[in-house]
Motif scaffolding. Structure first.
Motif, PDB file in Angstrom:
ATOM      1  N   GLY A 196      -4.585  -7.929  10.414  1.00 34.47           N
ATOM      2  CA  GLY A 196      -5.074  -6.809  11.181  1.00 34.47           C
ATOM      3  C   GLY A 196      -5.394  -6.795  12.470  1.00 34.47           C
ATOM      4  N   LYS A 197      -4.785  -7.908  13.024  1.00 36.42           N
ATOM      5  CA  LYS A 197      -4.688  -8.283  14.403  1.00 36.42           C
ATOM      6  C   LYS A 197      -4.154  -7.465  15.597  1.00 36.42           C
ATOM      7  CE  LYS A 197      -5.890 -13.263  13.871  1.00 36.42           C
ATOM      8  NZ  LYS A 197      -5.725 -14.731  14.385  1.00 36.42           N
ATOM      9  N   GLY A 198      -4.471  -7.312  16.663  1.00 34.09           N
ATOM     10  CA  GLY A 198      -3.654  -6.509  17.560  1.00 34.09           C
ATOM     11  C   GLY A 198      -2.442  -6.679  17.997  1.00 34.09           C
ATOM     12  N   MET A 199      -1.950  -7.882  18.260  1.00 34.80           N
ATOM     13  CA  MET A 199      -0.838  -8.359  18.577  1.00 34.80           C
ATOM     14  C   MET A 199      -0.059  -7.501  19.650  1.00 34.80           C
ATOM     15  SD  MET A 199       0.270  -8.843  14.758  1.00 34.80           S
ATOM     16  CE  MET A 199       1.926  -8.926  14.894  1.00 34.80           C
ATOM     17  N   GLY A 200      -0.931  -6.954  20.567  1.00 36.41           N
ATOM     18  CA  GLY A 200      -0.425  -6.503  21.804  1.00 36.41           C
ATOM     19  C   GLY A 200      -0.109  -4.965  21.526  1.00 36.41           C
ATOM     20  N   LEU A 201      -0.154  -4.390  20.121  1.00 40.45           N
ATOM     21  CA  LEU A 201      -0.130  -3.206  19.822  1.00 40.45           C
ATOM     22  C   LEU A 201      -0.497  -2.132  20.611  1.00 40.45           C
ATOM     23  CD1 LEU A 201       0.359  -3.579  15.914  1.00 40.45           C
ATOM     24  CD2 LEU A 201       2.058  -3.320  17.715  1.00 40.45           C
ATOM     25  N   LEU A 256       3.545  -3.026   5.550  1.00 41.09           N
ATOM     26  CA  LEU A 256       4.689  -3.418   6.476  1.00 41.09           C
ATOM     27  C   LEU A 256       5.513  -4.535   6.304  1.00 41.09           C
ATOM     28  CD1 LEU A 256       6.225  -2.610   8.891  1.00 41.09           C
ATOM     29  CD2 LEU A 256       4.418  -3.544  10.500  1.00 41.09           C
ATOM     30  N   VAL A 257       4.629  -5.711   5.889  1.00 36.83           N
ATOM     31  CA  VAL A 257       5.318  -7.049   5.723  1.00 36.83           C
ATOM     32  C   VAL A 257       5.968  -6.782   4.354  1.00 36.83           C
ATOM     33  CG1 VAL A 257       4.681  -9.390   4.790  1.00 36.83           C
ATOM     34  CG2 VAL A 257       3.552  -8.323   6.846  1.00 36.83           C
ATOM     35  N   THR A 258       5.460  -5.907   3.473  1.00 39.60           N
ATOM     36  CA  THR A 258       6.302  -5.745   2.230  1.00 39.60           C
ATOM     37  C   THR A 258       7.466  -4.976   2.389  1.00 39.60           C
ATOM     38  OG1 THR A 258       4.115  -5.876   0.689  1.00 39.60           O
ATOM     39  CG2 THR A 258       5.948  -4.612  -0.244  1.00 39.60           C
ATOM     40  N   ALA A 259       7.348  -3.961   3.187  1.00 36.11           N
ATOM     41  CA  ALA A 259       8.546  -3.240   3.604  1.00 36.11           C
ATOM     42  C   ALA A 259       9.463  -4.033   4.257  1.00 36.11           C
ATOM     43  CB  ALA A 259       8.252  -2.101   4.403  1.00 36.11           C
ATOM     44  N   GLU A 260       9.279  -5.031   5.247  1.00 33.82           N
ATOM     45  CA  GLU A 260      10.050  -5.726   5.872  1.00 33.82           C
ATOM     46  C   GLU A 260      10.543  -6.828   4.791  1.00 33.82           C
ATOM     47  OE1 GLU A 260      11.520  -6.164   8.612  1.00 33.82           O
ATOM     48  OE2 GLU A 260      10.375  -4.973  10.166  1.00 33.82           O
ATOM     49  N   LEU A 308       5.447   3.006   8.817  1.00 33.64           N
ATOM     50  CA  LEU A 308       4.423   1.888   8.864  1.00 33.64           C
ATOM     51  C   LEU A 308       3.961   1.278  10.323  1.00 33.64           C
ATOM     52  CD1 LEU A 308       5.385   0.440   5.433  1.00 33.64           C
ATOM     53  CD2 LEU A 308       3.158   1.473   5.989  1.00 33.64           C
ATOM     54  N   GLN A 309       5.050   1.030  11.001  1.00 33.03           N
ATOM     55  CA  GLN A 309       4.867   0.394  12.269  1.00 33.03           C
ATOM     56  C   GLN A 309       3.897   1.365  13.040  1.00 33.03           C
ATOM     57  OE1 GLN A 309       8.997  -0.611  13.729  1.00 33.03           O
ATOM     58  NE2 GLN A 309       8.639  -2.634  13.128  1.00 33.03           N
ATOM     59  N   ALA A 310       4.218   2.674  13.077  1.00 27.70           N
ATOM     60  CA  ALA A 310       3.463   3.378  13.877  1.00 27.70           C
ATOM     61  C   ALA A 310       2.058   3.724  13.148  1.00 27.70           C
ATOM     62  CB  ALA A 310       4.248   4.988  13.579  1.00 27.70           C
ATOM     63  N   ALA A 320      -3.592   2.815  14.199  1.00 21.07           N
ATOM     64  CA  ALA A 320      -4.944   2.037  13.857  1.00 21.07           C
ATOM     65  C   ALA A 320      -5.804   1.361  14.939  1.00 21.07           C
ATOM     66  CB  ALA A 320      -4.927   1.230  12.694  1.00 21.07           C
ATOM     67  N   HIS A 321      -4.781   0.529  15.729  1.00 20.44           N
ATOM     68  CA  HIS A 321      -5.449  -0.003  16.887  1.00 20.44           C
ATOM     69  C   HIS A 321      -5.455   0.986  17.948  1.00 20.44           C
ATOM     70  CE1 HIS A 321      -5.121  -3.956  15.148  1.00 20.44           C
ATOM     71  NE2 HIS A 321      -3.691  -3.601  14.578  1.00 20.44           N
ATOM     72  N   LEU A 322      -4.438   1.930  18.625  1.00 18.45           N
ATOM     73  CA  LEU A 322      -5.138   2.935  19.182  1.00 18.45           C
ATOM     74  C   LEU A 322      -6.142   3.897  19.329  1.00 18.45           C
ATOM     75  CD1 LEU A 322      -1.007   3.643  20.125  1.00 18.45           C
ATOM     76  CD2 LEU A 322      -2.693   2.420  21.563  1.00 18.45           C
ATOM     77  N   GLU A 323      -6.172   4.271  17.812  1.00 21.35           N
ATOM     78  CA  GLU A 323      -7.314   5.212  17.739  1.00 21.35           C
ATOM     79  C   GLU A 323      -8.541   4.411  17.911  1.00 21.35           C
ATOM     80  OE1 GLU A 323      -6.465   6.124  13.570  1.00 21.35           O
ATOM     81  OE2 GLU A 323      -4.810   7.451  14.174  1.00 21.35           O
ATOM     82  N   ALA A 324      -8.912   2.912  17.558  1.00 18.83           N
ATOM     83  CA  ALA A 324      -9.772   2.383  17.771  1.00 18.83           C
ATOM     84  C   ALA A 324     -10.266   2.365  19.336  1.00 18.83           C
ATOM     85  CB  ALA A 324      -9.863   0.837  17.271  1.00 18.83           C
ATOM     86  N   HIS A 325      -9.258   2.109  20.202  1.00 18.00           N
ATOM     87  CA  HIS A 325      -9.498   2.164  21.622  1.00 18.00           C
ATOM     88  C   HIS A 325      -9.989   3.526  22.084  1.00 18.00           C
ATOM     89  CE1 HIS A 325      -7.509  -1.624  23.166  1.00 18.00           C
ATOM     90  NE2 HIS A 325      -7.289  -1.712  21.938  1.00 18.00           N
ATOM     91  N   LEU A 326      -9.607   4.597  21.573  1.00 13.26           N
ATOM     92  CA  LEU A 326      -9.967   5.876  21.782  1.00 13.26           C
ATOM     93  C   LEU A 326     -11.384   6.096  21.364  1.00 13.26           C
ATOM     94  CD1 LEU A 326      -6.745   8.198  20.732  1.00 13.26           C
ATOM     95  CD2 LEU A 326      -7.818   7.870  23.073  1.00 13.26           C
TER      96      LEU A 326
END
Length: 185
Positions: free
Chosen positions: A48-53, A103-107, A134-136, A141-147
């Motif tokens: 669940g890391k941010g990875m620049g997302l 997402l990893v499973t889908a990839e 899934l990418q979205a 999830a990360h953008l919502e946390a910033h909001l």
């Protein structure tokens, strides 16, 4: 003169052979379990890391909960702000980790389509739609946390955060009204 022409012709004739033997940027990646993801990418999604997302938020003055916790002392977080930020971070990480696993499973499914030679336009299109959604969701999830984090901090704390993180004028200008809905607690 004849030697120069002959040397040039030989070099030109051999250049496709030489370039064919030159490794491409993908060389070595064919051994990955999931060809399109590095092990670092997989680990990041699963954790669940941010990875620049959330760069769109972060670099426009919307603080991230992980970094706010790292800077808690410098930002002089109140106990309530610290508790809310920790809860926000934990919820974001749990959601992003769950979605990252999907997402990893889908990839992996997409990779197996090609590895098994069963890929066709219809199956690939379906897999890509799943991956894109899934990418979205992971990014969301990360953008919502910033909001949500922006609503926990005061404008002064946000300005301090921006300064501590070393961001320039663009993000610094956001501290003056660029966070619709942000308020003091």
């Amino acid at each position: 003169m004849k030697f120069l022409i002959l040397t040039t012709l030989i070099a030109a004739a051999l250049s496709p052979i030489a370039s064919a033997a030159t490794p491409t940027p993908y060389a070595g990646q064919e051994t990955r379990d999931i060809k399109s993801l590095s092990q670092e990418d997989i680990n990041g999604y699963l954790a669940g890391k941010g990875m620049g997302l959330a760069k769109a938020a972060e670099l426009n003055g919307y603080p991230g909960p992980m970094h706010v916790l790292e800077l808690a002392a410098e930002l002089q977080l109140t106990p309530d702000q610290k508790t809310k930020t920790k809860q926000l971070f934990d919820a974001m990480q749990a959601k992003a980790s769950m979605l990252g696993s999907e997402l990893v499973t889908a990839e992996q499914k997409l990779d197996r389509l090609f590895a098994s030679r069963s890929a066709n336009a219809e199956l690939v299109d379906s897999a890509l739609k799943d991956i894109g959604a899934l990418q979205a969701k992971v990014r969301g999830a990360h953008l919502e946390a910033h909001l949500a984090q922006a609503k926990i901090l005061t404008p002064e704390q946000t300005a301090r955060y921006i300064s501590l993180r070393g961001y320039g004028k663009q993000a610094a200008g956001a501290e003056h009204g660029g966070h619709g809905g942000r308020h003091k607690h």
